[in-house]
Design a protein around this motif. Sequence first.
Motif, PDB file in Angstrom:
ATOM      1  N   TYR A 266       0.836  -1.216   0.000  1.00 41.39           N
ATOM      2  CA  TYR A 266       0.000   0.000   0.000  1.00 41.39           C
ATOM      3  C   TYR A 266       0.862   1.255   0.000  1.00 41.39           C
ATOM      4  CZ  TYR A 266      -4.401  -2.478   0.623  1.00 41.39           C
ATOM      5  OH  TYR A 266      -5.512  -3.274   0.424  1.00 41.39           O
ATOM      6  N   ASN A 267       0.276   2.316  -0.479  1.00 41.61           N
ATOM      7  CA  ASN A 267       0.953   3.609  -0.476  1.00 41.61           C
ATOM      8  C   ASN A 267       0.716   4.298   0.875  1.00 41.61           C
ATOM      9  OD1 ASN A 267       2.239   5.919  -1.328  1.00 41.61           O
ATOM     10  ND2 ASN A 267       0.609   6.628  -2.665  1.00 41.61           N
ATOM     11  N   HIS A 268       1.703   4.169   1.787  1.00 41.93           N
ATOM     12  CA  HIS A 268       1.583   4.793   3.110  1.00 41.93           C
ATOM     13  C   HIS A 268       2.529   5.976   3.251  1.00 41.93           C
ATOM     14  CE1 HIS A 268      -0.933   1.672   4.855  1.00 41.93           C
ATOM     15  NE2 HIS A 268      -0.078   0.728   4.485  1.00 41.93           N
ATOM     16  N   ASP A 269       3.705   5.887   2.606  1.00 39.92           N
ATOM     17  CA  ASP A 269       4.790   6.850   2.886  1.00 39.92           C
ATOM     18  C   ASP A 269       5.078   7.803   1.745  1.00 39.92           C
ATOM     19  OD1 ASP A 269       5.101   5.500   5.325  1.00 39.92           O
ATOM     20  OD2 ASP A 269       6.358   3.976   4.345  1.00 39.92           O
ATOM     21  N   GLY A 270       4.096   8.054   0.915  1.00 43.74           N
ATOM     22  CA  GLY A 270       4.318   8.980  -0.198  1.00 43.74           C
ATOM     23  C   GLY A 270       4.581   8.224  -1.494  1.00 43.74           C
ATOM     24  N   ASP A 271       4.327   8.917  -2.600  1.00 42.42           N
ATOM     25  CA  ASP A 271       4.360   8.267  -3.913  1.00 42.42           C
ATOM     26  C   ASP A 271       5.719   7.696  -4.290  1.00 42.42           C
ATOM     27  OD1 ASP A 271       1.751   8.938  -4.080  1.00 42.42           O
ATOM     28  OD2 ASP A 271       2.017  10.603  -5.491  1.00 42.42           O
ATOM     29  N   GLU A 272       6.753   8.487  -4.026  1.00 41.70           N
ATOM     30  CA  GLU A 272       8.078   8.050  -4.456  1.00 41.70           C
ATOM     31  C   GLU A 272       8.489   6.756  -3.754  1.00 41.70           C
ATOM     32  OE1 GLU A 272      12.168  10.285  -4.547  1.00 41.70           O
ATOM     33  OE2 GLU A 272      10.505  11.650  -5.016  1.00 41.70           O
ATOM     34  N   ALA A 273       8.289   6.763  -2.428  1.00 43.03           N
ATOM     35  CA  ALA A 273       8.629   5.584  -1.626  1.00 43.03           C
ATOM     36  C   ALA A 273       7.786   4.393  -2.077  1.00 43.03           C
ATOM     37  CB  ALA A 273       8.390   5.875  -0.155  1.00 43.03           C
ATOM     38  N   PHE A 274       6.540   4.667  -2.416  1.00 41.66           N
ATOM     39  CA  PHE A 274       5.627   3.601  -2.839  1.00 41.66           C
ATOM     40  C   PHE A 274       6.114   2.947  -4.133  1.00 41.66           C
ATOM     41  CE2 PHE A 274       1.700   2.733  -5.445  1.00 41.66           C
ATOM     42  CZ  PHE A 274       1.326   1.574  -4.796  1.00 41.66           C
ATOM     43  N   THR A 275       6.433   3.775  -5.134  1.00 38.60           N
ATOM     44  CA  THR A 275       6.884   3.226  -6.417  1.00 38.60           C
ATOM     45  C   THR A 275       8.150   2.378  -6.210  1.00 38.60           C
ATOM     46  OG1 THR A 275       6.012   5.202  -7.468  1.00 38.60           O
ATOM     47  CG2 THR A 275       7.441   3.821  -8.816  1.00 38.60           C
ATOM     48  N   LYS A 276       9.063   2.906  -5.411  1.00 36.62           N
ATOM     49  CA  LYS A 276      10.312   2.179  -5.118  1.00 36.62           C
ATOM     50  C   LYS A 276      10.012   0.842  -4.457  1.00 36.62           C
ATOM     51  CE  LYS A 276      14.011   5.491  -4.441  1.00 36.62           C
ATOM     52  NZ  LYS A 276      14.401   6.458  -3.418  1.00 36.62           N
ATOM     53  N   SER A 277       9.094   0.888  -3.499  1.00 38.38           N
ATOM     54  CA  SER A 277       8.743  -0.314  -2.757  1.00 38.38           C
ATOM     55  C   SER A 277       8.092  -1.353  -3.680  1.00 38.38           C
ATOM     56  CB  SER A 277       7.812   0.087  -1.623  1.00 38.38           C
ATOM     57  OG  SER A 277       7.316  -1.015  -0.964  1.00 38.38           O
ATOM     58  N   LEU A 278       7.267  -0.879  -4.606  1.00 36.34           N
ATOM     59  CA  LEU A 278       6.658  -1.808  -5.569  1.00 36.34           C
ATOM     60  C   LEU A 278       7.740  -2.505  -6.370  1.00 36.34           C
ATOM     61  CD1 LEU A 278       3.657   0.180  -7.141  1.00 36.34           C
ATOM     62  CD2 LEU A 278       3.522  -1.825  -5.655  1.00 36.34           C
ATOM     63  N   ILE A 279       8.689  -1.702  -6.866  1.00 39.73           N
ATOM     64  CA  ILE A 279       9.744  -2.270  -7.711  1.00 39.73           C
ATOM     65  C   ILE A 279      10.545  -3.325  -6.944  1.00 39.73           C
ATOM     66  CG2 ILE A 279      11.892  -1.728  -8.978  1.00 39.73           C
ATOM     67  CD1 ILE A 279      10.482   0.978  -9.748  1.00 39.73           C
ATOM     68  N   ALA A 297       1.638 -11.931  -8.595  1.00 40.42           N
ATOM     69  CA  ALA A 297       0.679 -10.821  -8.723  1.00 40.42           C
ATOM     70  C   ALA A 297       0.808  -9.833  -7.572  1.00 40.42           C
ATOM     71  CB  ALA A 297      -0.739 -11.395  -8.727  1.00 40.42           C
ATOM     72  N   LEU A 298       0.340  -8.614  -7.830  1.00 41.28           N
ATOM     73  CA  LEU A 298       0.235  -7.608  -6.768  1.00 41.28           C
ATOM     74  C   LEU A 298      -1.175  -7.778  -6.207  1.00 41.28           C
ATOM     75  CD1 LEU A 298       1.379  -5.188  -5.228  1.00 41.28           C
ATOM     76  CD2 LEU A 298       0.762  -3.732  -7.150  1.00 41.28           C
ATOM     77  N   THR A 299      -1.276  -8.615  -5.165  1.00 40.70           N
ATOM     78  CA  THR A 299      -2.580  -9.106  -4.716  1.00 40.70           C
ATOM     79  C   THR A 299      -3.427  -8.062  -3.979  1.00 40.70           C
ATOM     80  OG1 THR A 299      -1.215 -10.185  -3.030  1.00 40.70           O
ATOM     81  CG2 THR A 299      -2.182 -11.589  -4.703  1.00 40.70           C
ATOM     82  N   GLU A 300      -2.787  -7.015  -3.455  1.00 42.62           N
ATOM     83  CA  GLU A 300      -3.533  -5.874  -2.897  1.00 42.62           C
ATOM     84  C   GLU A 300      -2.668  -4.632  -3.023  1.00 42.62           C
ATOM     85  OE1 GLU A 300      -5.266  -5.737   1.086  1.00 42.62           O
ATOM     86  OE2 GLU A 300      -5.635  -7.891   0.973  1.00 42.62           O
ATOM     87  N   THR A 301      -3.307  -3.531  -3.388  1.00 40.58           N
ATOM     88  CA  THR A 301      -2.618  -2.257  -3.337  1.00 40.58           C
ATOM     89  C   THR A 301      -3.639  -1.142  -3.233  1.00 40.58           C
ATOM     90  OG1 THR A 301      -0.848  -0.910  -4.299  1.00 40.58           O
ATOM     91  CG2 THR A 301      -2.448  -1.825  -5.854  1.00 40.58           C
ATOM     92  N   GLY A 302      -3.167   0.086  -3.091  1.00 38.67           N
ATOM     93  CA  GLY A 302      -4.066   1.226  -3.045  1.00 38.67           C
ATOM     94  C   GLY A 302      -3.382   2.407  -2.395  1.00 38.67           C
ATOM     95  N   ASN A 303      -3.945   3.571  -2.645  1.00 42.34           N
ATOM     96  CA  ASN A 303      -3.403   4.804  -2.085  1.00 42.34           C
ATOM     97  C   ASN A 303      -4.139   5.142  -0.799  1.00 42.34           C
ATOM     98  OD1 ASN A 303      -2.116   7.193  -1.706  1.00 42.34           O
ATOM     99  ND2 ASN A 303      -3.077   8.260  -3.438  1.00 42.34           N
ATOM    100  N   THR A 304      -3.445   5.072   0.325  1.00 37.15           N
ATOM    101  CA  THR A 304      -4.116   5.395   1.595  1.00 37.15           C
ATOM    102  C   THR A 304      -4.130   6.906   1.830  1.00 37.15           C
ATOM    103  OG1 THR A 304      -2.096   5.195   2.893  1.00 37.15           O
ATOM    104  CG2 THR A 304      -3.412   3.201   2.643  1.00 37.15           C
ATOM    105  N   LYS A 305      -3.453   7.654   0.938  1.00 37.52           N
ATOM    106  CA  LYS A 305      -3.509   9.128   1.030  1.00 37.52           C
ATOM    107  C   LYS A 305      -4.596   9.578   0.047  1.00 37.52           C
ATOM    108  CE  LYS A 305       1.259   9.420   2.463  1.00 37.52           C
ATOM    109  NZ  LYS A 305       0.928   9.798   3.854  1.00 37.52           N
ATOM    110  N   PHE A 341     -10.362   2.749  -2.892  1.00 39.12           N
ATOM    111  CA  PHE A 341      -9.086   2.475  -3.552  1.00 39.12           C
ATOM    112  C   PHE A 341      -9.166   2.466  -5.075  1.00 39.12           C
ATOM    113  CE2 PHE A 341      -8.851   0.958   0.772  1.00 39.12           C
ATOM    114  CZ  PHE A 341      -7.668   1.545   1.197  1.00 39.12           C
ATOM    115  N   ALA A 342     -10.347   2.210  -5.627  1.00 38.92           N
ATOM    116  CA  ALA A 342     -10.527   2.389  -7.076  1.00 38.92           C
ATOM    117  C   ALA A 342     -11.134   3.774  -7.251  1.00 38.92           C
ATOM    118  CB  ALA A 342     -11.456   1.322  -7.639  1.00 38.92           C
TER     119      ALA A 342
END
Length: 373
Positions: A266-279, A297-305, A341-342
């Motif tokens: 999930y996106n908890h710490d800001g977009d940049e950190a999130f993208t890095k974490s996904l990678i 698969a990415l079985t769950e994700t979403g922007n909590t901000k 989240f959608a």
Amino acid sequence: MKKIFISVILILLYLSVISCGSSSNLDLSNINTANEKATIGTKILYKKIEEISKQGIAFGHEDATAYGVGWKDDGGKIQSDVEKVTGKFPAVHGFDVGHIELGRSHNLDTVSFELMKNHIKKIHKEGGMITISWHLNNPLSGGSSWDSIPAVASILEGGNQRKKYELWIGRLSSFLKSLQDEKGDYIPIVFRPFHEMNGSWFWWGGENTTPKAYKQLWKETYSLLKKQKVNNLLFAFSPNTLSSKEEFDTYYPGDDFVDIIGVDVYNHDGDEAFTKSLISNIEILKNKARNSNKPYALTETGNTKFGENPNWWTEALYPGIEGTGISWVLVWRNARPNHFFASFKEDVAKEDFKDFEELKEILFLPEVKKIDY
Ligand code: BMA
């Protein structure tokens, strides 16, 4: 003359076989699902999930058709916030069977199991894929999934809550076996129990149990479901955001008990950190999946901000999943204006979500439907 006739027949037969290119000539013998008794439909789903990853990334949404922001299914035309924004339904539909174990009529988020069954049938008929998670109650305390009183040992073989757990598996099995199409064939499901076990928020994870007991719980659950003749499941194992490959290995029950490898990020710490974490997380999955020869698969994700970045889909999510080879990405539920989240009609990121949908690599229901396996 006879020889020529036989040759012509053989050539025609050969041509008909190679031109089919779909499930009709699919060799199922080399599809090794965790449950060797998996139905043909389940094996075909496995093949389809592999095939999807070669063509793109299927988009998924939890409870997509049950409700959205400001509406609930009314028994009429099937709806979805995703469809209201893009004109297309998600390709992957997530549902949760938490409280089925209690014999209740509605799940923990007030979705009726009858409605769930009905929607699963419709989605399957339309060529969509179903994944089911299970936020089951704490069997020892009677509290929710988030009640962290240690309970895993109590339901393992020999434990004092074992009988109760067997009853719970019985109720779960009845529901899973009731998922059948019009011909009476079982609908194949990606089943994702005991997720996010590397965190300590659920009674089955982190500090509330030991990795050894967790793995035993997974294996015994797998065996109990098999004993109940539930043969329409692909098993998905998905920890929460990982800090290392070792963290994944700590809880992994083994290749023989898992079909699909996943992760929830999930996106908890800001977009940049999130993208890095996904990678980095998907890289861990990819290596595991390559060694184990399994889809991921990415079985769950979403922007909590919620609502912070109107371009979150194309600026934060997509750069983290682009070209990674994941079969699908699933975003969590659209419960209310401060928990969604959608995208939905009034969402600030609506236009960007449409751009995301239009990306060639991102597949919604109409695209996945065409992948004929
Ligand atoms: C969580 C939240 C909860 C919900 C649970 C199961 O992430 O959305 O409100 O009960 O998932 O769906």
